[in-house]
Write a protein that holds these residues in place. Structure first.
Motif, short mmCIF file in Angstrom:
data_model
loop_
_atom_site.label_atom_id
_atom_site.label_comp_id
_atom_site.label_asym_id
_atom_site.label_seq_id
_atom_site.Cartn_x
_atom_site.Cartn_y
_atom_site.Cartn_z
N LEU A 153 -6.23 -7.93 -5.02
CA LEU A 153 -5.59 -8.87 -5.68
C LEU A 153 -4.32 -8.18 -6.58
CD1 LEU A 153 -5.79 -11.88 -7.11
CD2 LEU A 153 -7.22 -10.72 -8.87
N VAL A 154 -4.46 -6.91 -6.89
CA VAL A 154 -3.32 -5.90 -7.63
C VAL A 154 -2.51 -5.17 -6.41
CG1 VAL A 154 -4.56 -5.88 -9.60
CG2 VAL A 154 -4.86 -4.20 -7.86
N ARG A 155 -2.80 -5.69 -5.09
CA ARG A 155 -2.04 -4.89 -4.04
C ARG A 155 -2.46 -3.47 -3.88
NH1 ARG A 155 2.63 -8.86 -3.46
NH2 ARG A 155 1.36 -10.81 -3.15
N LEU A 156 -3.71 -3.12 -3.93
CA LEU A 156 -4.13 -1.71 -3.82
C LEU A 156 -5.26 -1.42 -2.70
CD1 LEU A 156 -3.94 -0.12 -7.37
CD2 LEU A 156 -2.43 0.44 -5.57
N ASP A 157 -4.95 -2.46 -1.74
CA ASP A 157 -5.82 -2.47 -0.65
C ASP A 157 -6.17 -1.04 -0.13
OD1 ASP A 157 -6.10 -5.39 0.02
OD2 ASP A 157 -4.09 -4.86 -0.46
N GLY A 158 -7.55 -0.48 -0.08
CA GLY A 158 -7.74 0.66 0.58
C GLY A 158 -7.67 1.88 -0.59
N PHE A 159 -7.59 1.70 -1.69
CA PHE A 159 -7.41 2.75 -2.39
C PHE A 159 -8.60 3.31 -3.20
CE2 PHE A 159 -2.83 3.98 -3.62
CZ PHE A 159 -2.41 3.07 -2.74
N GLU A 160 -9.75 2.72 -2.83
CA GLU A 160 -11.20 2.99 -3.02
C GLU A 160 -11.42 4.38 -3.80
OE1 GLU A 160 -10.66 0.64 -1.26
OE2 GLU A 160 -12.18 -1.05 -1.46
N ASP A 161 -11.05 5.47 -2.98
CA ASP A 161 -11.38 6.95 -2.99
C ASP A 161 -10.47 7.70 -3.56
OD1 ASP A 161 -13.68 6.14 -1.44
OD2 ASP A 161 -13.12 6.78 0.45
N ARG A 162 -9.22 7.12 -3.97
CA ARG A 162 -8.15 7.89 -4.68
C ARG A 162 -8.72 8.25 -6.14
NH1 ARG A 162 -2.54 8.02 -3.98
NH2 ARG A 162 -2.52 6.79 -2.04
#
Ligand code: ATP
Ligand code: MG
Length: 236
Positions: A118-127
């Motif tokens: 939704l906030v256009r940060l797909d795939g940033f889970e592990d950052r």
């Protein structure tokens, strides 16, 4: 839908808000605009349950929520800065409200993914938050506030620590999210331009009171007081 009913808050001799009265429609984007110290944050904190009012009531769908503890109010909140847990990954930051609510693991993973998308940060889970820009960090804060689908979202100057370009970019994202989710938003700023760009209606605060409530064009065309005329006029 959301009724701020005569809220007064004093700290000793200081009157932070004085009989603030406002009815917000479901899905509305309402902005609190006003100078420093005019009671904008205090009103949000009372809505969020971080502070108790000295007098008055808050009703959501006709029911008082003042006795409901903060974490059960179904109200998401985004602050100005330093809002993420620095020792937790982005995914764990966003998951936090779901963990507090003891959501099942499978549901958590799916909802975190959706909120980051939704906030256009797909795939940033592990950052880790420290490895992200200020704008990205505020998006994570937004994803965390929205992850459990709260009907109401409070934002206290969420963009004021960002530079102009990032601010405009995230303003755009906030508008899109408002349209996509239909969440009711209460937004605090002292930037008139930002208020005019984002809001359905604006409540102009001065010295703990609401001077006037209306759409941007209404406030421009017929300011009720000199204060509103001066304050709104500043950005023209
Ligand atoms: P700003 O734009 O600077 O964030 P604001 O409109 O959010 O201002 P508030 O933070 O709501 O203003 O503060 C309203 C008034 O209440 C101010 O005079 C402030 O000093 C006072 N105040 C707020 N919180 C407290 C507190 N915890 N203790 C004492 N006074 C407080
Ligand atoms: Mg404030």
């Amino acid at each position: 839908y959301l009724h701020i009913n005569g809220i007064r808050k004093t700290f000793g001799d200081v009157v932070a808000t004085d009989h603030v009265e406002l009815e917000i429609a479901e899905g509305e984007f309402m902005t609190f605009l006003g100078p420093s110290g005019s009671g904008k944050s205090t009103t949000l904190y009372i809505l969020a349950g971080f502070q108790d009012p000295t007098a008055g009531d808050i009703k959501l769908r006709g029911k008082s929520i003042l006795q409901t503890p903060s974490h059960k109010r179904q109200i998401g909140m985004v602050f100005q800065r330093y809002t993420l847990f620095p020792h937790l990954s982005v995914g764990e930051n966003v998951a936090f409200p779901l963990r507090v609510r003891r959501a099942p693991q499978a549901e958590i993973a799916a909802k975190v993914k959706r909120a980051l998308s939704l906030v256009r940060l797909d795939g940033f889970e592990d950052r880790m938050p420290a490895k992200m820009s200020g704008g990205q960090q505020q998006r994570v804060a937004l994803a965390r506030a929205l992850v459990y689908d709260p009907p109401v979202l409070l934002m206290d100057e969420p963009l004021s620590a960002l530079d102009k370009k990032l601010r405009e970019e995230i303003q755009h994202e906030i508008r899109r999210i408002h349209q996509e989710t239909g969440v009711t938003i209460l937004y605090v700023t002292h930037d008139q331009e930002e208020a005019l760009r984002l809001s359905d209606r604006i409540a102009v605060f001065n010295k703990g009171k609401i001077e006037q409530v209306g759409t941007g064009p209404q406030l421009y065309a017929s300011p009720a007081t000199h204060f509103v005329a001066d304050f709104i006029g500043d950005s023209a």
